[in-house]
Design a protein around this motif. Structure first.
Motif, short mmCIF file in Angstrom:
data_model
loop_
_atom_site.label_atom_id
_atom_site.label_comp_id
_atom_site.label_asym_id
_atom_site.label_seq_id
_atom_site.Cartn_x
_atom_site.Cartn_y
_atom_site.Cartn_z
N THR A 1 32.48 40.72 40.38
CA THR A 1 33.38 40.99 41.43
C THR A 1 33.99 39.77 42.03
O THR A 1 35.29 39.90 42.19
CB THR A 1 32.64 41.77 42.52
OG1 THR A 1 32.01 43.09 42.03
CG2 THR A 1 33.49 42.13 43.97
N VAL A 2 33.38 38.88 42.18
CA VAL A 2 34.09 37.55 42.60
C VAL A 2 34.90 36.94 41.64
O VAL A 2 35.61 35.83 41.95
CB VAL A 2 32.87 36.55 43.40
CG1 VAL A 2 32.20 37.28 44.50
CG2 VAL A 2 32.12 36.15 42.26
N ALA A 3 34.70 37.25 40.36
CA ALA A 3 35.33 36.67 39.47
C ALA A 3 36.97 36.60 39.36
O ALA A 3 37.71 35.64 38.86
CB ALA A 3 35.01 37.08 37.78
N VAL A 4 37.31 37.68 39.88
CA VAL A 4 38.71 37.92 40.14
C VAL A 4 39.07 37.27 41.63
O VAL A 4 40.58 36.74 41.50
CB VAL A 4 39.39 39.36 40.27
CG1 VAL A 4 38.81 39.88 41.69
CG2 VAL A 4 40.72 39.49 40.21
N LEU A 5 38.56 36.67 42.19
CA LEU A 5 38.82 36.07 43.47
C LEU A 5 39.85 34.87 43.31
O LEU A 5 40.79 34.58 44.04
CB LEU A 5 37.84 35.87 44.39
CG LEU A 5 37.12 36.88 45.32
CD1 LEU A 5 35.84 36.37 46.11
CD2 LEU A 5 38.33 37.32 46.08
N PRO A 6 39.48 33.62 42.45
CA PRO A 6 40.24 32.78 42.08
C PRO A 6 41.64 32.96 41.87
O PRO A 6 42.54 32.54 42.49
CB PRO A 6 39.52 31.90 41.17
CG PRO A 6 38.12 32.10 41.31
CD PRO A 6 38.34 33.60 41.74
N GLN A 7 42.02 33.96 40.99
CA GLN A 7 42.99 34.45 40.62
C GLN A 7 43.95 35.22 41.60
O GLN A 7 45.06 35.00 41.88
CB GLN A 7 43.06 35.28 39.17
CG GLN A 7 44.46 35.49 38.84
CD GLN A 7 45.15 34.38 38.12
OE1 GLN A 7 44.76 33.74 37.14
NE2 GLN A 7 46.55 34.16 38.72
N LEU A 8 43.22 35.64 42.47
CA LEU A 8 44.01 36.65 43.55
C LEU A 8 44.47 35.66 44.77
O LEU A 8 45.37 35.83 45.09
CB LEU A 8 42.78 37.67 44.20
CG LEU A 8 43.28 38.63 45.39
CD1 LEU A 8 44.29 39.36 44.82
CD2 LEU A 8 41.95 39.34 45.82
#
Length: 86
Positions: free
Chosen positions: A15-22
């Motif tokens: 779930t947190v894997a997308v946070l940096p790109q977001l």
């Protein structure tokens, strides 16, 4: 109980894997090199994981994939919003 802990940890990591790109896309408004098609496919898969979790009454799957769905949907919205500004 141990399997639910493993499920929550796995779900949190994915779930947190997308946070940096977001966060980067939100701040820079640069999304030209990101594929919206990939995010549409990803949302389809994550949505099916939520349905599967509901069918199995598996709360780690439901919760983590539900949050992941919302984060990835946010990324898709950002991409569509800023795609023309690149």
């Amino acid at each position: 109980m141990e399997d639910q802990i493993i499920g929550f940890i796995a779900g949190i990591l994915t779930t947190v894997a997308v946070l940096p790109q977001l966060i980067k896309s939100w701040k820079t408004k640069k999304v030209m090199d990101i594929s919206p098609f990939m995010f549409v496919l990803l949302l389809g898969g994550i949505g099916l994981w939520v349905v599967y979790g509901i069918i199995k009454t598996d709360y780690p799957i439901i919760l983590t994939n539900g949050i992941s769905f919302l984060l990835n949907l946010s990324m898709l919205v950002i991409m569509l919003r800023y795609k023309s500004e690149d």
